[in-house]
Design an enzyme around this catalytic site. Structure first.
Site, PDB file in Angstrom:
ATOM      1  N   ARG A 102       4.749  -2.896   8.410  1.00  0.00           N
ATOM      2  CA  ARG A 102       4.813  -3.204   6.985  1.00  0.00           C
ATOM      3  C   ARG A 102       6.074  -2.613   6.390  1.00  0.00           C
ATOM      4  NH1 ARG A 102       0.857  -1.923   1.819  1.00  0.00           N
ATOM      5  NH2 ARG A 102       1.963   0.033   1.590  1.00  0.00           N
ATOM      6  N   THR A 106       8.944  -3.986   0.355  1.00  0.00           N
ATOM      7  CA  THR A 106       8.533  -5.347  -0.016  1.00  0.00           C
ATOM      8  C   THR A 106       7.055  -5.609   0.245  1.00  0.00           C
ATOM      9  OG1 THR A 106       9.003  -6.280   2.172  1.00  0.00           O
ATOM     10  CG2 THR A 106      10.833  -6.144   0.601  1.00  0.00           C
ATOM     11  N   ASP A 198      -3.834   4.776   5.105  1.00  0.00           N
ATOM     12  CA  ASP A 198      -3.133   4.035   6.150  1.00  0.00           C
ATOM     13  C   ASP A 198      -3.868   4.232   7.468  1.00  0.00           C
ATOM     14  OD1 ASP A 198      -1.213   3.610   8.406  1.00  0.00           O
ATOM     15  OD2 ASP A 198       0.170   3.136   6.767  1.00  0.00           O
ATOM     16  N   ASP A 201      -1.721   5.604  10.413  1.00  0.00           N
ATOM     17  CA  ASP A 201      -1.418   7.027  10.288  1.00  0.00           C
ATOM     18  C   ASP A 201      -2.645   7.881  10.588  1.00  0.00           C
ATOM     19  OD1 ASP A 201       1.118   6.325   9.566  1.00  0.00           O
ATOM     20  OD2 ASP A 201       0.966   6.971   7.475  1.00  0.00           O
TER      21      ASP A 201
END
Length: 211
Positions: A102, A106, A198, A201
């Site tokens: 990702r 953006t 996330d 992560d």
């Protein structure tokens, strides 16, 4: 689009562990493995089976096996955490890979890996990714699968956001969704709210690659 929400109490308890900010990487991985197996179990409910002769220690009977095991396709990197749970439920499944990162500016998917059979015509595909946020990464992956002839695609996601679910439903792609929950919204950084942060992560630690 067909949507299945797996709201079993055991699924909810594992999802709670994953949501908790105090959960460390090891506990997060363990909860994800359990929940992943539950979701794959439900996603497999309508797979075609065949019967074959079987002898138990005391009698002749018949056994049941999958007629054509699905192909498991994780969206790397977080999707890797769902491969072992999927194979624990379907050990004879094949595995393909789609690598997407990702772009944090953006919020768009950045492809970097594609390892799939050339022809997926007539095959059942389980595309696994813990998070369905905007839908950008998953839609990119499903388009790749559809371009190779897949018409029976199941997206297996642990946490889905309503905007991503809407994007998937509006895409016209041949996909159904199996998920543990649908959260209502995304924040300004395109993270699911309440979500769980996330997933990559929390599975493997922070990544140090700038895209």
């Amino acid at each position: 689009m067909d949507i299945t929400i797996v709201d079993h109490p055991l699924a909810a308890s594992r999802l709670t562990i994953m949501r908790d900010e105090r959960t460390n990487n090891a506990a997060f991985r363990a909860a994800l493995a359990d929940l992943g197996a539950m979701l794959i179990y439900e996603a497999s409910r309508d797979l075609a089976v065949e019967q074959f002769p079987l002898k138990t220690p005391v009698a002749q009977t018949s056994g049941t096996r999958l007629e054509d095991p699905p192909i498991i396709v994780p969206v790397i990197r977080a999707g890797l955490g769902m491969v072992d749970p999927a194979l624990s439920m379907i050990p004879d499944a094949q595995v393909g890979f789609i690598g997407l990162a990702r772009n944090e500016k953006t919020h768009e998917p950045v492809p970097y890996l594609e390892a799939l059979p050339e022809d997926l015509t007539g095959r059942t595909v389980f595309c696994v990714d813990p998070m369905l946020a905007t839908g950008g990464s998953l839609l990119h992956a499903i388009r790749l699968l559809a371009d190779r002839g897949a018409t029976d695609i199941t997206a297996v996601c642990m946490v889905s956001a309503q905007p991503g679910v809407d994007a998937l439903a509006d895409s016209g792609l041949p996909v159904r969704l199996v998920t543990a929950t649908i959260d209502p919204e995304l924040n300004e950084d395109a993270y699911i709210v309440p979500g769980l942060g996330d997933a990559g992560d929390r599975l493997y630690g922070p990544r140090n690659i700038d895209l």
